[in-house]
Design an enzyme around this catalytic site. Sequence first.
Site, PDB file in Angstrom:
ATOM      1  N   GLN A 128      -8.830   7.180  -3.761  1.00 21.83           N
ATOM      2  CA  GLN A 128      -7.617   6.187  -3.843  1.00 21.83           C
ATOM      3  C   GLN A 128      -7.990   4.925  -3.703  1.00 21.83           C
ATOM      4  OE1 GLN A 128      -4.131   7.545  -0.863  1.00 21.83           O
ATOM      5  NE2 GLN A 128      -4.852   5.635  -0.087  1.00 21.83           N
ATOM      6  N   GLY A 129      -7.535   4.123  -4.926  1.00 22.47           N
ATOM      7  CA  GLY A 129      -7.687   2.857  -4.826  1.00 22.47           C
ATOM      8  C   GLY A 129      -6.508   1.940  -4.467  1.00 22.47           C
ATOM      9  N   SER A 131      -6.157  -0.002  -0.738  1.00 21.54           N
ATOM     10  CA  SER A 131      -6.345  -1.139   0.032  1.00 21.54           C
ATOM     11  C   SER A 131      -7.507  -2.209  -0.704  1.00 21.54           C
ATOM     12  CB  SER A 131      -7.263  -0.774   1.465  1.00 21.54           C
ATOM     13  OG  SER A 131      -6.133  -0.082   2.210  1.00 21.54           O
ATOM     14  N   GLU A 246       2.375  12.230   2.243  1.00 21.05           N
ATOM     15  CA  GLU A 246       1.049  12.496   2.787  1.00 21.05           C
ATOM     16  C   GLU A 246       1.337  12.783   4.390  1.00 21.05           C
ATOM     17  OE1 GLU A 246      -2.762  10.024   4.079  1.00 21.05           O
ATOM     18  OE2 GLU A 246      -1.312   8.898   3.277  1.00 21.05           O
ATOM     19  N   ASN A 388      -1.448   1.461  13.866  1.00 22.32           N
ATOM     20  CA  ASN A 388      -0.451   1.915  14.780  1.00 22.32           C
ATOM     21  C   ASN A 388       0.514   0.834  14.772  1.00 22.32           C
ATOM     22  OD1 ASN A 388      -2.031   4.040  15.559  1.00 22.32           O
ATOM     23  ND2 ASN A 388      -2.217   3.451  17.486  1.00 22.32           N
ATOM     24  N   GLU A 389       0.062  -0.463  14.517  1.00 28.13           N
ATOM     25  CA  GLU A 389       1.299  -1.476  14.675  1.00 28.13           C
ATOM     26  C   GLU A 389       2.040  -1.141  13.597  1.00 28.13           C
ATOM     27  OE1 GLU A 389      -2.345  -2.631  16.966  1.00 28.13           O
ATOM     28  OE2 GLU A 389      -2.078  -1.798  14.537  1.00 28.13           O
TER      29      GLU A 389
END
Length: 402
Positions: A128-129, A131, A246, A388-389
Amino acid sequence: MDIELSPADAAFRDEVRAFLAEKLPKAVHEGSAATPSVFVEPDIGQVWNAVLHEKGWLGYQWPKEYGGTGWTPLQRYLFEKECALAGAPNLTVLGLKLVAPVIWTFGREDQKHYYLPRILSGEDYWCQGFSEPGSGSDLASLQCRAVLDGDRYVVNGSKIWTTHAHHANKMFCLVRTDATGRKQAGISFLLIDMNQPGISVRPILTLGGDHEVNQVFLEDVSVPVSDRVGEEGQGWAIAKFLLENERGGSCHAPKLSYDLDQIEALAKDQPDGRGGALSDDRDWRRRLAKLRIGVQSLEMIELKIISEIAKGRAPGPQTSLTKLLASNLRQDIDLLAVDLFGPAGLQLELARPLYGDNAPDPLLSRAAQLASPRYLNSRAWTIFGGTNEVQANIIARSVLGL
């Protein structure tokens, strides 16, 4: 929500259990148990995929018309739960669960006919590209450019934290095709052949010593327009669909419960330093009980989402809650395993793999050898798939209406 199984669902669960007892290879089970990271290596994962493909169960989340089982949402959950409780390895989610639904939902018929069978057969192994350096949580700021040149795009840029790019022959990739308007509106979704000039993969070793992620560099990489999924500029909407898909119908709780069971059993043989077993220590039992309650609560939320999916409703932003809870529980359980073994739990063996004939000898036990690398690897849980944020913001805005 009725969580009692119907006779048909109970029979289905029993069928899955019997299949796992007979067909899960011992080497695959042992290799999965001795893998610190989330993703098992292809020498384990692809073997298990092939067993399931032969049975016709590999595309258990897929529609029947594309080679799937056509199972109900509850059957899919029961299958994942039984696999987790049997110690089966995680499947190669990047192809099976992430890009495949994108292709059958947004892709053209020729893309479906070509790519979907190759995912099931294992001919194509995907990474997966998404980030990039500087574009992680703020994915809309990505800078990897794709410039149209006739019937091809020329792609330049880099991707980072790319899981199993060193094994993959295909990448599904978000690229910027327009930099003039709103950031989200200028992103497109491409399928890229990794085996071509201009692509280089640089390994990134995790804190635990695993080679799981990479940085991928793309220099004048050629991608046919026919390998764009959806329309130009539709990539942001496709990425949102992929990420919700997902998390939707997630099955984290059974695997967490399985790991707690292993820790609880091992504690019976660990001394408490006062002449007894750690399993009888009051503080230890309190920690274990608190985590078990958390896991059971997570499973109730997951089943509630499954119930909504069964009614034809999209997973929606509530799935951010399961991601947030599962990430925190994963880290807390892995910390408990480190504490279980005391000084032996601090060993950090950097050789890989930790299974097979050439695995390095552990101190105390293989489980003790795995404790620290697994704990260090799971620090990424509160980062990957949305920090998490980010999850807390989604929950506050879209679930709680704050």
